[in-house]
Design a protein around this motif. Sequence first.
Motif, PDB file in Angstrom:
ATOM      1  N   HIS A 169       0.977  -1.573  -0.485  1.00  0.00           N
ATOM      2  CA  HIS A 169       0.099   0.207  -0.179  1.00  0.00           C
ATOM      3  C   HIS A 169       0.695   1.284   0.037  1.00  0.00           C
ATOM      4  CE1 HIS A 169      -3.603  -1.860   0.398  1.00  0.00           C
ATOM      5  NE2 HIS A 169      -3.387  -2.659   0.818  1.00  0.00           N
ATOM      6  N   LEU A 170       2.278   1.082  -0.141  1.00  0.00           N
ATOM      7  CA  LEU A 170       2.642   1.945   0.065  1.00  0.00           C
ATOM      8  C   LEU A 170       4.070   2.263  -1.257  1.00  0.00           C
ATOM      9  CD1 LEU A 170       3.564   3.141   3.772  1.00  0.00           C
ATOM     10  CD2 LEU A 170       1.866   4.607   1.978  1.00  0.00           C
ATOM     11  N   PRO A 171       4.613   2.579  -1.791  1.00  0.00           N
ATOM     12  CA  PRO A 171       5.977   3.284  -2.278  1.00  0.00           C
ATOM     13  C   PRO A 171       7.071   2.407  -2.242  1.00  0.00           C
ATOM     14  CG  PRO A 171       4.657   5.539  -2.390  1.00  0.00           C
ATOM     15  CD  PRO A 171       4.286   4.356  -1.172  1.00  0.00           C
ATOM     16  N   HIS A 172       7.497   1.943  -2.572  1.00  0.00           N
ATOM     17  CA  HIS A 172       8.932   1.698  -1.979  1.00  0.00           C
ATOM     18  C   HIS A 172      10.009   2.715  -2.020  1.00  0.00           C
ATOM     19  CE1 HIS A 172       7.628  -2.816  -3.136  1.00  0.00           C
ATOM     20  NE2 HIS A 172       6.933  -2.546  -2.533  1.00  0.00           N
ATOM     21  N   THR A 173      10.444   3.331  -2.660  1.00  0.00           N
ATOM     22  CA  THR A 173      11.351   4.055  -2.384  1.00  0.00           C
ATOM     23  C   THR A 173      11.399   4.940  -1.399  1.00  0.00           C
ATOM     24  OG1 THR A 173      10.015   6.125  -3.563  1.00  0.00           O
ATOM     25  CG2 THR A 173      11.793   4.285  -4.907  1.00  0.00           C
ATOM     26  N   PHE A 174      12.351   5.219  -0.379  1.00  0.00           N
ATOM     27  CA  PHE A 174      12.275   6.030   1.242  1.00  0.00           C
ATOM     28  C   PHE A 174      11.892   7.311   0.523  1.00  0.00           C
ATOM     29  CE2 PHE A 174      14.375   8.715   3.542  1.00  0.00           C
ATOM     30  CZ  PHE A 174      14.518   7.431   5.141  1.00  0.00           C
ATOM     31  N   THR A 197      -4.033   5.607  -3.652  1.00  0.00           N
ATOM     32  CA  THR A 197      -2.876   3.875  -3.441  1.00  0.00           C
ATOM     33  C   THR A 197      -3.138   2.898  -3.848  1.00  0.00           C
ATOM     34  OG1 THR A 197      -3.627   5.021  -1.382  1.00  0.00           O
ATOM     35  CG2 THR A 197      -3.651   2.067  -1.698  1.00  0.00           C
ATOM     36  N   LYS A 198      -3.841   2.959  -5.923  1.00  0.00           N
ATOM     37  CA  LYS A 198      -4.144   2.153  -6.134  1.00  0.00           C
ATOM     38  C   LYS A 198      -3.173   2.083  -7.020  1.00  0.00           C
ATOM     39  CE  LYS A 198      -9.530   2.064  -6.723  1.00  0.00           C
ATOM     40  NZ  LYS A 198     -10.734   2.355  -7.107  1.00  0.00           N
ATOM     41  N   LYS A 199      -2.561   2.887  -7.357  1.00  0.00           N
ATOM     42  CA  LYS A 199      -1.289   2.967  -8.658  1.00  0.00           C
ATOM     43  C   LYS A 199      -0.574   2.162  -7.408  1.00  0.00           C
ATOM     44  CE  LYS A 199       1.302   6.012 -10.352  1.00  0.00           C
ATOM     45  NZ  LYS A 199       2.220   7.568 -10.121  1.00  0.00           N
ATOM     46  N   TRP A 200       0.119   2.727  -6.673  1.00  0.00           N
ATOM     47  CA  TRP A 200       0.454   2.091  -5.180  1.00  0.00           C
ATOM     48  C   TRP A 200       0.769   0.718  -5.721  1.00  0.00           C
ATOM     49  CZ3 TRP A 200       0.350   5.839  -1.038  1.00  0.00           C
ATOM     50  CH2 TRP A 200      -0.032   7.060  -1.752  1.00  0.00           C
ATOM     51  N   VAL A 201      -1.044   0.147  -5.002  1.00  0.00           N
ATOM     52  CA  VAL A 201      -0.441  -1.298  -5.515  1.00  0.00           C
ATOM     53  C   VAL A 201      -0.320  -1.620  -6.292  1.00  0.00           C
ATOM     54  CG1 VAL A 201      -2.111  -3.117  -5.258  1.00  0.00           C
ATOM     55  CG2 VAL A 201      -2.808  -1.272  -3.512  1.00  0.00           C
ATOM     56  N   GLU A 232       1.779  -0.755  -8.940  1.00  0.00           N
ATOM     57  CA  GLU A 232       3.140  -0.707  -8.750  1.00  0.00           C
ATOM     58  C   GLU A 232       3.728  -1.872  -8.241  1.00  0.00           C
ATOM     59  OE1 GLU A 232       3.967   3.886  -8.836  1.00  0.00           O
ATOM     60  OE2 GLU A 232       5.166   3.006  -7.291  1.00  0.00           O
ATOM     61  N   ASN A 233       2.708  -1.879  -7.081  1.00  0.00           N
ATOM     62  CA  ASN A 233       4.072  -3.477  -6.096  1.00  0.00           C
ATOM     63  C   ASN A 233       3.865  -4.661  -6.817  1.00  0.00           C
ATOM     64  OD1 ASN A 233       5.510  -0.818  -4.894  1.00  0.00           O
ATOM     65  ND2 ASN A 233       3.221  -0.644  -2.746  1.00  0.00           N
ATOM     66  N   CYS A 234       2.317  -4.586  -7.105  1.00  0.00           N
ATOM     67  CA  CYS A 234       2.164  -6.434  -7.404  1.00  0.00           C
ATOM     68  C   CYS A 234       3.241  -7.047  -9.039  1.00  0.00           C
ATOM     69  CB  CYS A 234       0.721  -5.945  -7.619  1.00  0.00           C
ATOM     70  SG  CYS A 234      -0.549  -6.528  -7.053  1.00  0.00           S
ATOM     71  N   ILE A 235       3.256  -5.557  -9.318  1.00  0.00           N
ATOM     72  CA  ILE A 235       4.625  -5.314 -10.168  1.00  0.00           C
ATOM     73  C   ILE A 235       5.894  -5.679 -10.025  1.00  0.00           C
ATOM     74  CG2 ILE A 235       5.664  -4.662 -12.394  1.00  0.00           C
ATOM     75  CD1 ILE A 235       2.730  -3.920 -13.153  1.00  0.00           C
ATOM     76  N   SER A 236       6.204  -5.225  -8.954  1.00  0.00           N
ATOM     77  CA  SER A 236       7.744  -5.012  -8.551  1.00  0.00           C
ATOM     78  C   SER A 236       8.305  -6.164  -7.945  1.00  0.00           C
ATOM     79  CB  SER A 236       7.807  -3.895  -7.578  1.00  0.00           C
ATOM     80  OG  SER A 236       8.788  -3.574  -6.098  1.00  0.00           O
ATOM     81  N   CYS A 237       7.220  -6.770  -6.977  1.00  0.00           N
ATOM     82  CA  CYS A 237       7.094  -7.717  -6.310  1.00  0.00           C
ATOM     83  C   CYS A 237       6.822  -9.511  -7.399  1.00  0.00           C
ATOM     84  CB  CYS A 237       6.528  -8.026  -5.394  1.00  0.00           C
ATOM     85  SG  CYS A 237       6.484  -7.338  -4.326  1.00  0.00           S
ATOM     86  N   HIS A 238       6.475  -8.802  -8.889  1.00  0.00           N
ATOM     87  CA  HIS A 238       5.649 -10.610  -9.144  1.00  0.00           C
ATOM     88  C   HIS A 238       6.976 -10.050 -10.579  1.00  0.00           C
ATOM     89  CE1 HIS A 238       2.916 -12.036  -6.108  1.00  0.00           C
ATOM     90  NE2 HIS A 238       3.210 -10.912  -5.707  1.00  0.00           N
ATOM     91  N   LYS A 239       7.829  -9.161 -11.115  1.00  0.00           N
ATOM     92  CA  LYS A 239       8.696  -9.129 -11.944  1.00  0.00           C
ATOM     93  C   LYS A 239       8.906  -9.909 -13.074  1.00  0.00           C
ATOM     94  CE  LYS A 239      11.779  -6.450 -13.350  1.00  0.00           C
ATOM     95  NZ  LYS A 239      12.862  -5.260 -13.095  1.00  0.00           N
ATOM     96  N   CYS A 298      -3.859  -5.518 -11.685  1.00  0.00           N
ATOM     97  CA  CYS A 298      -3.148  -6.593 -10.945  1.00  0.00           C
ATOM     98  C   CYS A 298      -4.704  -7.268 -10.390  1.00  0.00           C
ATOM     99  CB  CYS A 298      -2.609  -7.361 -10.038  1.00  0.00           C
ATOM    100  SG  CYS A 298      -0.873  -6.617 -10.724  1.00  0.00           S
ATOM    101  N   VAL A 299      -5.300  -6.731  -9.156  1.00  0.00           N
ATOM    102  CA  VAL A 299      -6.724  -6.932  -8.281  1.00  0.00           C
ATOM    103  C   VAL A 299      -7.935  -6.611  -9.175  1.00  0.00           C
ATOM    104  CG1 VAL A 299      -5.341  -5.487  -5.998  1.00  0.00           C
ATOM    105  CG2 VAL A 299      -6.725  -4.320  -7.659  1.00  0.00           C
ATOM    106  N   SER A 300      -7.498  -6.289 -10.285  1.00  0.00           N
ATOM    107  CA  SER A 300      -9.045  -6.634 -11.341  1.00  0.00           C
ATOM    108  C   SER A 300      -9.483  -8.494 -10.953  1.00  0.00           C
ATOM    109  CB  SER A 300      -8.774  -6.709 -12.833  1.00  0.00           C
ATOM    110  OG  SER A 300      -8.661  -4.817 -12.661  1.00  0.00           O
ATOM    111  N   CYS A 301      -8.133  -8.587 -11.356  1.00  0.00           N
ATOM    112  CA  CYS A 301      -8.829 -10.499 -10.750  1.00  0.00           C
ATOM    113  C   CYS A 301      -8.339 -10.916  -9.603  1.00  0.00           C
ATOM    114  CB  CYS A 301      -7.687 -11.001 -12.323  1.00  0.00           C
ATOM    115  SG  CYS A 301      -8.300 -10.591 -13.803  1.00  0.00           S
ATOM    116  N   HIS A 302      -6.989 -10.637  -9.451  1.00  0.00           N
ATOM    117  CA  HIS A 302      -6.740 -11.561  -8.305  1.00  0.00           C
ATOM    118  C   HIS A 302      -7.522 -10.194  -6.995  1.00  0.00           C
ATOM    119  CE1 HIS A 302      -3.860 -13.673 -10.147  1.00  0.00           C
ATOM    120  NE2 HIS A 302      -3.768 -12.406 -11.121  1.00  0.00           N
ATOM    121  N   LYS A 303      -8.568 -10.456  -6.517  1.00  0.00           N
ATOM    122  CA  LYS A 303      -9.430  -9.766  -5.912  1.00  0.00           C
ATOM    123  C   LYS A 303      -9.131  -9.349  -4.395  1.00  0.00           C
ATOM    124  CE  LYS A 303     -12.726  -8.516  -8.769  1.00  0.00           C
ATOM    125  NZ  LYS A 303     -14.169  -8.686  -9.321  1.00  0.00           N
TER     126      LYS A 303
END
Length: 157
Positions: free
Chosen positions: A70-75, A109-113, A115-122, A144-149
């Motif tokens: 739920h939050l951006p990953h950069t400091f 928050t939707k945008k960060w989620v 980004e983070n889905c893609i970052s972790c599941h790259k 991503c959460v359109s299908c993985h709700k």
Amino acid sequence: MGKKAILFSLLVLIMGALVGGGFFIFYNANGLSYLSSDSAACNNCHVMHEVYDDYNKSSHKAVARCIDCHLPHTFFRKWVAKAESGLGHMMVFTFEKNLPTHFEANEKTKKWVQENCISCHKDYVENITNPTLKAQHQDQSLSCVSCHKNVGHKRNY
């Protein structure tokens, strides 16, 4: 007592009340917990209990904390987002009489989620082509959460 002494005493009294009141509110609201990355801090708020319970039963609990999604990953972006969210939540909980039963993610928050889905599941998603990402469908593109709700917790919170 001179006029300057009265003004100084009044200023000290006001500053003491502000600092003391601020400390009291910060202490009662578990303010230090929000400086951590602990997911339990999100559960400080009573409207988050259901979401936190869902998170504790989710597959992501073993690998991610709330802020990882739920939050951006950069400091810098993370701490700006934390500050914005914290101030926003403080204002709502202090002044809003009709709190919603459940919160919904805002556009940031939707945008960060996403980004983070893609970052972790790259490794899994970098070769996926989403046909709705074409320019003419940008406003209706899938996330991503359109299908993985229900991956992190149930939707509509």
